[in-house]
Design an enzyme around this catalytic site. Sequence first.
Site, mmCIF file in Angstrom:
data_model
loop_
_atom_site.group_PDB
_atom_site.id
_atom_site.type_symbol
_atom_site.label_atom_id
_atom_site.label_comp_id
_atom_site.label_asym_id
_atom_site.label_seq_id
_atom_site.Cartn_x
_atom_site.Cartn_y
_atom_site.Cartn_z
ATOM 1 N N LYS A 32 -26.844 13.259 -7.362
ATOM 2 C CA LYS A 32 -28.192 12.852 -7.753
ATOM 3 C C LYS A 32 -28.460 13.419 -9.133
ATOM 4 C CE LYS A 32 -33.047 13.204 -6.517
ATOM 5 N NZ LYS A 32 -34.018 13.554 -5.472
ATOM 6 N N LYS A 80 -26.993 8.391 -7.052
ATOM 7 C CA LYS A 80 -28.373 8.016 -7.373
ATOM 8 C C LYS A 80 -28.715 8.464 -8.781
ATOM 9 C CE LYS A 80 -32.956 9.416 -6.016
ATOM 10 N NZ LYS A 80 -33.768 10.239 -5.179
ATOM 11 N N SER A 93 -36.548 3.739 -7.975
ATOM 12 C CA SER A 93 -37.838 3.145 -8.345
ATOM 13 C C SER A 93 -37.876 2.644 -9.791
ATOM 14 C CB SER A 93 -38.953 4.159 -8.097
ATOM 15 O OG SER A 93 -38.740 5.344 -8.840
HETATM 16 C C1 PBG Z 1 -37.139 13.822 -4.265
HETATM 17 C C2 PBG Z 1 -36.742 12.380 -4.293
HETATM 18 C C3 PBG Z 1 -36.891 11.582 -5.415
HETATM 19 C C4 PBG Z 1 -36.451 10.307 -5.063
HETATM 20 C C5 PBG Z 1 -36.036 10.337 -3.735
HETATM 21 N N1 PBG Z 1 -36.219 11.638 -3.266
HETATM 22 C C6 PBG Z 1 -37.496 11.889 -6.735
HETATM 23 C C7 PBG Z 1 -37.105 13.089 -7.452
HETATM 24 O O1 PBG Z 1 -36.012 13.614 -7.353
HETATM 25 O O2 PBG Z 1 -37.985 13.564 -8.187
HETATM 26 C C8 PBG Z 1 -36.466 9.155 -6.016
HETATM 27 C C9 PBG Z 1 -36.293 7.782 -5.497
HETATM 28 C C10 PBG Z 1 -36.731 6.716 -6.414
HETATM 29 O O3 PBG Z 1 -37.009 6.948 -7.619
HETATM 30 O O4 PBG Z 1 -36.800 5.568 -5.960
HETATM 31 N N2 PBG Z 1 -36.888 14.536 -3.171
#
Ligand code: PBG
Length: 314
Positions: A182, A240, A266
């Site tokens: 991630k 991701k 997103s």
């Molecule tokens: C945080 C989390 C995030 C997303 C999923 N879980 C955002 C982040 O790391 O700040 C993002 C998913 C998306 O942007 O669709 N636990």
Amino acid sequence: MIRSMVRETQVNVQDLIFPLFVLDGKGIKSEIHSLPGIFRLSKEYIMKEIEECIKLGLKSFVLFPAVDESLKDKTATYSYHKDNFYLKLATKIKKEFPDTCLISDIAMDPYSIDGHDGYVEKGKVINDLTLPILGKMAIAQAQAGFDILGPSEMMDGRIGFIRKALDDEGLTETGIMSYTAKYASALYGPFRDALDSAPKVGDDIPKDKKTYQMDPANKREALIEAELDTLEGADYLMVKPALHYLDVIHLLKSECNLPIAAYHVSGEYAMLMAACKNGWLEYERIMPETLLAIKRAGADVILTYFAKEFALRH
Ligand code: PBG
């Protein structure tokens, strides 16, 4: 006919996981302005949404909670509280729709007054003080009925810690989909709008998530994360975001034997929707092409806000 006969990649509705934003309360359906077509839904709307999706053959969901500010604290205690609406909702969904695959989110950010995925002390996220909190969250989610847990907080050693916590409680059948690679990406903005979960501003709060999320410049590091997660007991490895990281998806698919998940996040969805709304891209073509590209790169499953729209057409 010949073209479809020799087609190498197919996206199937069964490959898709639909993220749903859930909140407490009654009769709430509020669109997220930066995610057109995606809503925060309270219980009755969630049940209806899931029922509609099942009819389309879409049966896998990942739930994200939007938590009232008054319930947030330093240590995310609401995340495993017995009255937590998210946990109760999972139990209800599994009872009414036992055939679904329900995936959770393990991270502190929706419940933390600091807006970080881990525990913050003196301006730092403290990895090892976060793990026991994640363990409690995992046990509560597994007991609530989630089939697969999704640790998204990128703490070191969390997969092994969570696996052991679950096994010690006899929750051996609950799986783990690890957010393995991630990245500290600029593409999560609309998600943080949806949950009001962006890091808060303050002298004692890190301003971004770079101390725990990966550097977008690194690819080999993803292999280290994948190896650790595999050894620690993950059942799926996730990359991701997706489109900017197709090379990482491809790499993990070739080097690892666990199923590979990719999260089309997103910001990726928002970019496409904005272009389509302006008439600059053709939705009916770009939507399936996007999912196809992620699958072709090597993803076995795709988390995508397009899941229902894709299912409606297939
Ligand atoms: C945080 C989390 C995030 C997303 C999923 N879980 C955002 C982040 O790391 O700040 C993002 C998913 C998306 O942007 O669709 N636990």
